[in-house]
Scaffold this motif. Structure first.
Motif, PDB file in Angstrom:
ATOM      1  N   LYS A 112     -35.461 100.666 -32.091  1.00 32.87           N
ATOM      2  CA  LYS A 112     -35.572  99.573 -31.270  1.00 32.87           C
ATOM      3  C   LYS A 112     -37.250  99.326 -31.501  1.00 32.87           C
ATOM      4  CE  LYS A 112     -32.586 100.674 -27.647  1.00 32.87           C
ATOM      5  NZ  LYS A 112     -32.727 101.221 -26.209  1.00 32.87           N
ATOM      6  N   LYS A 115     -38.464  95.673 -32.909  1.00 33.07           N
ATOM      7  CA  LYS A 115     -37.765  94.978 -32.291  1.00 33.07           C
ATOM      8  C   LYS A 115     -38.081  94.167 -30.866  1.00 33.07           C
ATOM      9  CE  LYS A 115     -33.882  96.308 -35.114  1.00 33.07           C
ATOM     10  NZ  LYS A 115     -32.665  97.105 -35.119  1.00 33.07           N
ATOM     11  N   ILE A 121     -39.852  99.667 -24.358  1.00 32.90           N
ATOM     12  CA  ILE A 121     -38.718 100.701 -24.872  1.00 32.90           C
ATOM     13  C   ILE A 121     -39.003 102.024 -24.358  1.00 32.90           C
ATOM     14  CG2 ILE A 121     -37.865 101.876 -26.891  1.00 32.90           C
ATOM     15  CD1 ILE A 121     -38.497  99.071 -28.342  1.00 32.90           C
TER      16      ILE A 121
END
Ligand code: ZN
Length: 205
Positions: A112, A115, A121
């Motif tokens: 992730k 992104k 995150i």
């Protein structure tokens, strides 16, 4: 085998002591310098072999292949990633049986990382760690004065809740924090709040 490098120590000029978090274990291995070896660094995901030596107390790291991430050329993302992964070394270095939880979590985070805001995150991953380790404090009792917190929750290291007036740090929206702690989602947290939680995270897992 595959794993993530979470610590490096230089020894004897160019040789390295490397700590790798693999699927189930933490390995500390010796890497001899070789002119044709690619450089390795904290945060790198590698494929590797372990060579046991009867003479040395530490096994040797060999046949290293660096497995890149699509976001790896972004220096800012890489630095944040390295800061994040280095935290795992201090946290896990004396643990023998670590299970697959940490590897899977890092694996998931790496996918992730390019992104969305990586600090989000990391904060979400950290709450999963606290929950996994039974250290997540849902009840709004101030860690410093032991009284109930009605609103304006400020978090200290290990995301311990306190009154804003007790810890004098930026308070986090209570509803957004509940979503984070319950569903491990940072959706309702502002970037400013995420920045505060990231700084707290850097103090240690
Ligand atoms: Zn208090």
């Amino acid at each position: 085998m595959q794993g993530y490098i979470i610590n490096l120590n230089k020894v004897k000029e160019e040789d390295l002591i490397v700590t790798i978090l693999s699927k189930k274990n933490l390995y500390t291995l010796y890497r001899f310098y070789g002119a044709r070896h690619g450089t390795i660094n904290i945060g790198f995901k590698i494929d590797y072999e372990i060579e046991d030596s009867s003479k040395a107390t530490i096994s040797r790291l060999k046949d290293v292949i660096h497995i890149g991430f699509p976001w790896m050329n972004d220096y800012k993302l890489l630095r944040l990633w390295q800061d994040f992964l280095a935290l795992f070394h201090k946290h896990l270095k004396d643990t023998e049986d670590i299970g697959t939880f940490y590897f899977d979590l890092i694996e998931d985070s790496s996918q992730k990382w390019g992104k969305q805001n990586p600090k989000r995150i990391a904060v979400e991953a950290y709450v999963k760690i606290l929950s996994h380790e039974g250290r997540l404090h849902y009840e709004n009792i101030c860690f410093l004065c032991s009284k109930k917190i009605e609103n304006k929750i400020s978090l200290l290291r290990a995301y311990l809740p306190t009154h804003e007036r007790c810890s004098y740090t930026l308070s986090i929206n209570a509803h957004a924090l509940e979503e984070l702690f319950t569903n491990h989602s940072s959706l309702f947290l502002s970037d400013k709040e995420i920045q505060r939680l990231w700084i707290v995270l850097l103090e240690g897992l």
